[in-house]
Structure formats: C-alpha cells, structure tokens
Design a protein around this motif. Structure first.
Motif: not given
Length: 395
Positions: A149-154, A205-207, A210-211
């Motif tokens: 979810s964190r990856y998809e959010f960023f 995109s950087v976040a 990392d996620a």
C-alpha cells in the motif's frame, strides 16, 4: 537425571529465588475467587508490551492457578498479594489486573514489582529464544498489505504529479492586448508549474522506489517460507543474511529465462542509479557523487563518462519517462514472483498468512500447494478461521 537436565533444574531454582525477591508479597496460594467481586484496571501496554511474559512467569515458573480460554478471554492467572486475591487476565480489550478493593492503594506497587520481575524472566529466557531463532523455529508477521500500500500510494502520487507537469496553461484572452508581455507571462507560468509538478513527481517517485525495495525484501522472506522447501540446520539465519539479489536467485532458480534476466538487471540498475544514492545520503557506488578537481580543466566526476547514466545528470533526477520505466520493471518483477513454481507460495502470502519456518510448518505449506487449488483454498480458509478465532477471542 542427565547432566544437562540437572543444570537446567538448578538454573530454574535460581530464577525462582530471584523472582521471590522481586515479587515479595505475592503468592500462588490463591483462595477460591469469585472474579466478579474483584475490581479491574488496565495494565499499561508500554509497561507490559508482551502479556505472555506474565503468563510464563506466573503460571509456568511460579505455579499460579490459571484458566483459559474463556469468553473473550485468552487466559487468567490467580494468586494473592499481601493475602488479598488478585488475578491477571488477557482479554480482547487488553491486559487487566483484577484485585480485591483492599488493594486499591497498592496498584502502583503491584505493577512495579511485576514489571521488574518480567525483566528477570526476559534475561533468563533470552538464550533459549536466540537458539530457537538460530534453528529457524520462528514465525514472521505478514505485513505485505502495508508495504504494498505504501508503494502504491507513492506510485499514484508520482503518476498524478507527472500528468500535471504535461498540462498546458491556457492564456486568458484580454481585449485589446497587443503586447507580448502577456504571452511571456503565460509561458513562464506554465514553465514554473511544470517544473514544480516534475519536482513533486521526482520526490514521490524516489519514495516509491524505496518503498518497492522494502516491499520486495519483505515479500522474499515470506515467499521463502511458503515454498515449503526444508531448511538446513542454520538455513534460516543464512537466508535472512542474504541480499535481496541473492534471495531472488534462490527463489527463481539458477537459470532464469532471458526475459527474467533482463528484468532482474533492470532492478539492479534502479538500485544503483536511484535507490542507493537517495537512500544513502547521495553517495553512488561507482563514485559518481565524488568530483576530482583537475587544474585548468575543472571537475571530473569519479565515474567519468558513466556520469551520463547518473540520476544527477539531469536537472530533475527522475522524470516522467524514468518513472514509467521503473514502474514497468517493478510490474515485471511482481509477475516473476507470482507465476510458475512460485504461484502457490504467492497465493499463501497474498492471503495474509503469517508464515513459520519450522520443519512441520514448511511441510504443511508444501502439502497444501501440491494438493492443488482446492487444497490450497482449504488451507487458507482454515488458517483464516483460526486467526479470527484468536484475534476476536471467540472461544
């Protein structure tokens, strides 16, 4: 009695002596208690973050009477303090101290002594826990949904920002405006808005990158258990010590297809170009962040012409095209980990099951997968039922 058993018995005796000192006033000689006559108060979570330590200490080491499970209660232990009845129970809504009203003024003392005694038990069992971890008799919490979810959010935020960057600013018509200043103003406004949106896209995109790598690491650990492949004696520790690259190689096999190799190389490129520099203070492994001053010439980056592939080569380190390519690589990696011989393991992971690495659990995952789709779904349904049972304490 074997020598080792004698030693363990002696250590347990010493532990009980230490606990008796720390728990002065406490006793396991509990009278028959009507629990509803006792007043209850929550024990602070910060002071007792692992309630099971109290059960281990009072029931297993000190022999207190206990009961469980019950309606919305996992366990209760009974004893006395200063001759007055007390009980400690773990229920759906927390850890509770039940005590005689006569002990109302002693509650802080009771909590303080229990907290100190738990620390003694923690020190005692730590070597045992370390040995269990080394042997792989451990479980992992499945937090895949949180990581993904964190990856998809960023990713979503970066997508939106880069789309905004492409929009053109429309000039508002002004009657009789024959001067070019208005056109220049509109152009500058559009440029500034586009740059701001591109910068936001870069940050998100950087976040996202990392996620994704964090989610990948978590996913690989879970998948290793769900493959059901047995571990050697020190296999758990060895696997957890590997890099994500090595874990991928172990899970995918020694000879991936040319397409898979290309995808994995794309991952490595993202790691070197984006993830590492921005996750480690701007330092690049190929010395691209270092600049050597040459008299009468200027500064030369440490990676020389490879600087052209550095994230710092452009004004906006990650643009819309870079972001799109990274997303494509990530999507391809997801496919690699969810297809073929990993499809069953991925289904177990996706179902939210918390895996264990002991041999019995590994065998159960292997049997569920080899039994086909119906067996796999039965296994998932059974695990989900037990999880809900214990979470809601519907005993």
């Amino acid at each position: 009695m074997p020598e080792n058993a004698e030693w363990e018995k002696g250590q347990l005796g010493l532990l009980r002596i230490d606990l008796a000192k720390a728990l002065k006033g406490f006793s396991s000689d509990a009278p028959t208690i009507d629990i509803y006559e006792l007043s209850g108060s929550r024990l602070p979570r910060d002071d007792f973050p692992v309630p099971e330590m109290l059960l281990l200490m009072l029931r297993n080491f000190l022999g207190w009477r206990w009961y469980g499970p019950g309606e919305k209660v996992r366990w209760t232990v009974y004893g006395t303090f200063s001759g007055e009845p007390i009980a400690i129970e773990l229920g759906k809504f927390g850890l509770t101290l039940l005590s005689s009203p006569a002990l109302n003024k002693s509650q802080k003392r009771i909590e303080g002594q229990l907290k100190s005694a738990v620390k003694i038990v923690e020190k005692f069992i730590k070597p045992v826990l370390e040995q269990q971890i080394f042997s792989g008799n451990v479980g992992l919490g499945n937090h895949l949904t949180e990581f993904v979810s964190r990856y998809e959010f960023f990713r979503s935020q970066a997508d939106k920002a880069f789309r905004r960057a492409k929009r053109k600013v429309k000039e508002k018509p002004t009657a009789g405006n024959e001067h070019p200043e208005g056109i220049i103003s509109v152009l500058m406004l559009g440029y500034n808005r586009s740059m701001k949106a591109q910068q936001e896209g870069f940050y998100h995109s950087v976040a996202m990158v990392d996620a994704y790598f964090s989610a990948l690491e978590h996913r690989l650990n879970l998948l290793r258990a769900f493959t059901g492949v047995p571990l050697p004696e020190d296999g758990f520790k060895a696997f957890m010590s590997k890099t994500w690259n090595e874990k991928l190689d172990e899970l995918l096999g020694a000879n991936p297809s040319p397409k898979a190799r290309k995808t994995l190389q794309g991952m490595r490129d993202i790691k070197e170009r984006i993830r590492n520099p921005f996750a480690h203070g701007g330092y690049e492994n190929d010395k691209g962040a270092l600049h050597v001053h040459i008299p009468s010439i200027g500064t030369i980056p440490g990676n020389i012409t490879k600087f052209g592939k550095s994230a710092r080569f452009s004004l906006i380190p990650i643009g819309a095209n870079d972001h799109e390519l990274n997303c494509t690589v990530f999507d391809e990696v997801d496919k690699l980990l969810s297809m073929g011989h990993l499809a069953g393991a991925y289904r177990l992971m996706e179902a939210g099951i918390d895996p264990s690495f002991d041999q019995e659990s590994l065998q159960s995952y292997k049997e569920a997968i080899s039994g086909g789709e119906e067996a796999l779904e039965r296994f998932i349904d059974h695990w989900s039922h037990l999880w809900e049972l214990h979470t809601n304490m519907d005993y």
